[in-house]
Design an enzyme around this catalytic site. Structure first.
Site, PDB file in Angstrom:
ATOM      1  N   ALA A  68      19.209  38.505  47.193  1.00  0.00           N
ATOM      2  CA  ALA A  68      19.944  37.274  46.942  1.00  0.00           C
ATOM      3  C   ALA A  68      20.936  37.574  45.817  1.00  0.00           C
ATOM      4  O   ALA A  68      20.711  38.488  45.021  1.00  0.00           O
ATOM      5  CB  ALA A  68      18.986  36.171  46.536  1.00  0.00           C
ATOM      6  N   GLY A 114      15.766  39.488  48.866  1.00  0.00           N
ATOM      7  CA  GLY A 114      16.171  38.703  50.036  1.00  0.00           C
ATOM      8  C   GLY A 114      16.724  39.572  51.164  1.00  0.00           C
ATOM      9  O   GLY A 114      16.708  39.163  52.325  1.00  0.00           O
ATOM     10  N   GLU A 117      13.733  40.707  52.955  1.00  0.00           N
ATOM     11  CA  GLU A 117      13.208  39.525  53.653  1.00  0.00           C
ATOM     12  C   GLU A 117      14.021  39.217  54.919  1.00  0.00           C
ATOM     13  O   GLU A 117      13.477  38.784  55.933  1.00  0.00           O
ATOM     14  CB  GLU A 117      13.206  38.323  52.701  1.00  0.00           C
ATOM     15  N   GLU A 137      11.486  41.194  43.059  1.00  0.00           N
ATOM     16  CA  GLU A 137      11.572  39.863  42.432  1.00  0.00           C
ATOM     17  C   GLU A 137      10.733  39.736  41.171  1.00  0.00           C
ATOM     18  O   GLU A 137      11.143  39.079  40.212  1.00  0.00           O
ATOM     19  CB  GLU A 137      11.160  38.766  43.431  1.00  0.00           C
TER      20      GLU A 137
HETATM   21  N1  CO8 Z   1      23.048  40.157  43.292  1.00  0.00           N
HETATM   22  C1  CO8 Z   1      24.280  40.171  42.773  1.00  0.00           C
HETATM   23  N2  CO8 Z   1      24.981  41.297  42.555  1.00  0.00           N
HETATM   24  C2  CO8 Z   1      24.410  42.464  42.898  1.00  0.00           C
HETATM   25  C3  CO8 Z   1      23.111  42.539  43.455  1.00  0.00           C
HETATM   26  C4  CO8 Z   1      22.421  41.303  43.664  1.00  0.00           C
HETATM   27  N3  CO8 Z   1      21.202  41.245  44.218  1.00  0.00           N
HETATM   28  N4  CO8 Z   1      22.814  43.837  43.674  1.00  0.00           N
HETATM   29  C5  CO8 Z   1      23.884  44.552  43.278  1.00  0.00           C
HETATM   30  N5  CO8 Z   1      24.848  43.725  42.822  1.00  0.00           N
HETATM   31  C6  CO8 Z   1      26.160  44.092  42.283  1.00  0.00           C
HETATM   32  C7  CO8 Z   1      26.089  44.690  40.911  1.00  0.00           C
HETATM   33  O1  CO8 Z   1      25.994  43.671  39.931  1.00  0.00           O
HETATM   34  C8  CO8 Z   1      27.381  45.450  40.850  1.00  0.00           C
HETATM   35  O2  CO8 Z   1      28.425  44.532  40.639  1.00  0.00           O
HETATM   36  P1  CO8 Z   1      29.639  44.920  39.610  1.00  0.00           P
HETATM   37  O3  CO8 Z   1      30.240  46.185  40.186  1.00  0.00           O
HETATM   38  O4  CO8 Z   1      30.538  43.742  39.668  1.00  0.00           O
HETATM   39  O5  CO8 Z   1      28.983  45.164  38.298  1.00  0.00           O
HETATM   40  C9  CO8 Z   1      27.537  45.964  42.275  1.00  0.00           C
HETATM   41  O6  CO8 Z   1      26.726  45.124  43.090  1.00  0.00           O
HETATM   42  C10 CO8 Z   1      27.058  47.384  42.454  1.00  0.00           C
HETATM   43  O7  CO8 Z   1      25.741  47.471  41.983  1.00  0.00           O
HETATM   44  P2  CO8 Z   1      25.267  48.542  40.893  1.00  0.00           P
HETATM   45  O8  CO8 Z   1      26.414  48.973  40.037  1.00  0.00           O
HETATM   46  O9  CO8 Z   1      24.064  47.997  40.201  1.00  0.00           O
HETATM   47  O10 CO8 Z   1      24.857  49.770  41.859  1.00  0.00           O
HETATM   48  P3  CO8 Z   1      23.801  50.906  41.549  1.00  0.00           P
HETATM   49  O11 CO8 Z   1      23.960  51.922  42.632  1.00  0.00           O
HETATM   50  O12 CO8 Z   1      23.863  51.346  40.143  1.00  0.00           O
HETATM   51  O13 CO8 Z   1      22.356  50.171  41.736  1.00  0.00           O
HETATM   52  C11 CO8 Z   1      20.764  48.751  42.853  1.00  0.00           C
HETATM   53  C12 CO8 Z   1      21.980  49.691  42.993  1.00  0.00           C
HETATM   54  C13 CO8 Z   1      19.550  49.557  42.385  1.00  0.00           C
HETATM   55  C14 CO8 Z   1      20.494  48.153  44.210  1.00  0.00           C
HETATM   56  C15 CO8 Z   1      21.068  47.659  41.795  1.00  0.00           C
HETATM   57  O14 CO8 Z   1      22.326  47.074  42.118  1.00  0.00           O
HETATM   58  C16 CO8 Z   1      20.071  46.550  41.743  1.00  0.00           C
HETATM   59  O15 CO8 Z   1      18.987  46.727  41.199  1.00  0.00           O
HETATM   60  N6  CO8 Z   1      20.389  45.371  42.326  1.00  0.00           N
HETATM   61  C17 CO8 Z   1      19.555  44.216  42.277  1.00  0.00           C
HETATM   62  C18 CO8 Z   1      18.417  44.337  43.267  1.00  0.00           C
HETATM   63  C19 CO8 Z   1      17.502  43.122  43.179  1.00  0.00           C
HETATM   64  O16 CO8 Z   1      16.852  42.881  42.175  1.00  0.00           O
HETATM   65  N7  CO8 Z   1      17.406  42.373  44.299  1.00  0.00           N
HETATM   66  C20 CO8 Z   1      16.550  41.224  44.381  1.00  0.00           C
HETATM   67  C21 CO8 Z   1      17.261  40.001  43.982  1.00  0.00           C
HETATM   68  S1  CO8 Z   1      16.176  38.610  43.878  1.00  0.00           S
HETATM   69  C22 CO8 Z   1      16.023  38.075  45.457  1.00  0.00           C
HETATM   70  O17 CO8 Z   1      16.561  38.650  46.371  1.00  0.00           O
HETATM   71  C23 CO8 Z   1      15.204  36.866  45.636  1.00  0.00           C
HETATM   72  C24 CO8 Z   1      15.194  36.391  47.073  1.00  0.00           C
HETATM   73  C25 CO8 Z   1      14.520  35.079  47.206  1.00  0.00           C
HETATM   74  C26 CO8 Z   1      15.465  33.986  46.801  1.00  0.00           C
HETATM   75  C27 CO8 Z   1      14.909  32.673  47.188  1.00  0.00           C
HETATM   76  C28 CO8 Z   1      15.871  31.550  46.817  1.00  0.00           C
HETATM   77  C29 CO8 Z   1      15.829  31.173  45.385  1.00  0.00           C
END
Ligand code: CO8
Length: 257
Positions: A68, A114, A117, A137
Site C-alpha cells: 500500500a 498489500g 495480498e 506490516e
Molecule cells: N509506499 C510508498 N512508496 C513506496 C513504497 C510504498 N509501499 N515502496 C517503495 N516506495 C517508494 C520509495 O519511497 C521510493 O520513492 P522516492 O524515490 O520518491 O524516495 C521509491 O518507491 C523507490 O523505493 P526505494 O528507494 O526504497 O527502493 P529500494 O530498492 O531501496 O528498496 C524496498 C525497495 C525494500 C521495497 C523499499 O522500497 C521498501 O521497503 N518499501 C516499503 C515496503 C513496505 O513496507 N510495504 C508494505 C506497506 S504496508 C501495506 O502494504 C499494508 C497493506 C494493508 C493496508 C490496509 C489498508 C489500511
C-alpha cells in the site's frame, strides 16, 4: 474496454486481459487512485465476453507491488484505516478472489504488504526468479489489512504464515515455491509467457465449469464448502457446455466451448 487510466495499463492479448500496475518510480505502490482504477479494469474484464482470464503484473523489472502507498498513511486514524481496508477488500481484493474468470498474479519483483495480498487474492501465482515476497506490516506497527492474514494462512498453513507475518522478513521465489506460496518460478523474461500459457490451458475448458470450480474451491474456506460444491456440481449438469464436453469426449474430438 476503457483504457483511459493513469496508474495502470490495460491490454488485451487474444482472450487474455493483462493489467499492469504502472507506478514504477514508487515500485507500483497501491494508492487510492490505483485501487480505484484496478476495480474498474477488473470489473470491465470480467464483464467482457471475449476475455477468458486476467493477468495482474507490475510495470518494470523491480516490483510487482511494494505495498500500500505508505505516503497516504500519516493522514489515517482508526476510522480511516478501517474504511480503506473495507473499501479495498470489497472493490479489489474480494472481487479478484471471487472472480468467475481465472486471475493470475505474475510477480515480477517485490510483492510486499498489500502487494503480496494482491497476489494472494489471485487464483494462481507465477513468480519471476527475482521476486521477493513478504508482509512487512508489523515493522510499520500494522498488520496486513487486505486479507493477508487469512489468505496466506489458508495457502501455506499457520506455521509458515505466522513466521512470515511476525518476522516481516522477505522470502525469495524459491523459498516461496517450496512452501506453496507461488505455483511456479520462471526467469523474468518468461513470466508473461508462462502466465499466458496457463490461462490458455484453462481457457480450453468450459467457462461455466471454471467459474463453478472457483466458487466451490473458495467455499472450502467456509463451513458450507461441501454443500456449495455439491450444488455447483449438480447445476453444471444442466448446461450446454457440459453436454458439449461429454459429447466431444464420446465422439473422440476436442470440445468447442
Ligand atoms: N509506499 C510508498 N512508496 C513506496 C513504497 C510504498 N509501499 N515502496 C517503495 N516506495 C517508494 C520509495 O519511497 C521510493 O520513492 P522516492 O524515490 O520518491 O524516495 C521509491 O518507491 C523507490 O523505493 P526505494 O528507494 O526504497 O527502493 P529500494 O530498492 O531501496 O528498496 C524496498 C525497495 C525494500 C521495497 C523499499 O522500497 C521498501 O521497503 N518499501 C516499503 C515496503 C513496505 O513496507 N510495504 C508494505 C506497506 S504496508 C501495506 O502494504 C499494508 C497493506 C494493508 C493496508 C490496509 C489498508 C489500511
Amino acid at each position: 474496454m476503457n483504457t483511459d487510466y493513469h496508474n495502470i495499463i490495460v491490454n488485451q492479448d487474444t482472450s487474455t486481459c493483462i493489467i499492469s500496475i504502472n507506478r514504477e518510480k514508487k515500485l507500483n505502490a497501491l494508492n487510492r487512485d490505483t485501487l480505484d482504477e484496478l476495480h474498474h479494469a477488473i470489473i470491465d474484464a470480467l464483464k467482457e465476453e471475449s476475455i477468458r482470464g486476467i493477468i495482474l503484473t507490475g510495470v518494470g523489472e523491480k516490483a510487482f507491488v511494494a505495498g500500500a502507498d505508505i505516503a497516504e498513511f500519516p493522514a489515517f486514524d482508526s476510522i480511516a484505516g478501517k474504511e480503506l481496508s473495507l473499501e479495498g477488500q470489497s472493490k479489489v481484493f474480494d472481487v479478484i478472489h471471487q472472480a468467475g474468470k481465472p486471475i493470475i498474479a505474475a510477480i515480477n519483483g517485490f510483492a510486499l504488504g498489500g502487494g503480496l495480498e494482491l497476489a494472494l487474492a489471485c487464483h494462481v501465482r507465477v513468480a519471476a526468479q527475482n521476486a521477493q515476497l513478504g508482509l512487512p506490516e508489523v515493522s510499520l506497527g500494522l498488520i496486513p489489512g487486505y486479507g493477508g492474514t487469512q489468505r496466506l494462512t489458508q495457502l501455506v498453513g499457520r506455521g509458515h504464515a505466522l513466521e512470515i507475518i511476525l518476522t516481516g522478513d522477505r522470502i525469495d521465489a524459491e523459498k516461496a515455491l517450496s512452501i506453496g506460496l507461488v505455483n511456479y518460478v520462471v526467469p523474468l523474461s518468461e513470466l508473461l509467457i508462462k502466465s499466458k500459457n496457463l490461462l490458455s490451458k484453462i481457457s480450453k475448458n468450459s467457462p461455466r465449469a471454471v467459474s463453478a470450480a472457483i466458487r466451490a474451491v473458495n467455499a472450502s474456506q467456509t463451513t458450507e464448502g461441501y454443500e456449495v460444491e455439491m450444488n455447483e456440481f449438480a447445476n453444471l449438469f444442466g448446461t450446454e457446455e457440459f453436454k458439449e464436453g461429454v459429447h466431444a469426449f464420446l465422439e473422440k474430438r476436442k470440445p468447442n466451448f
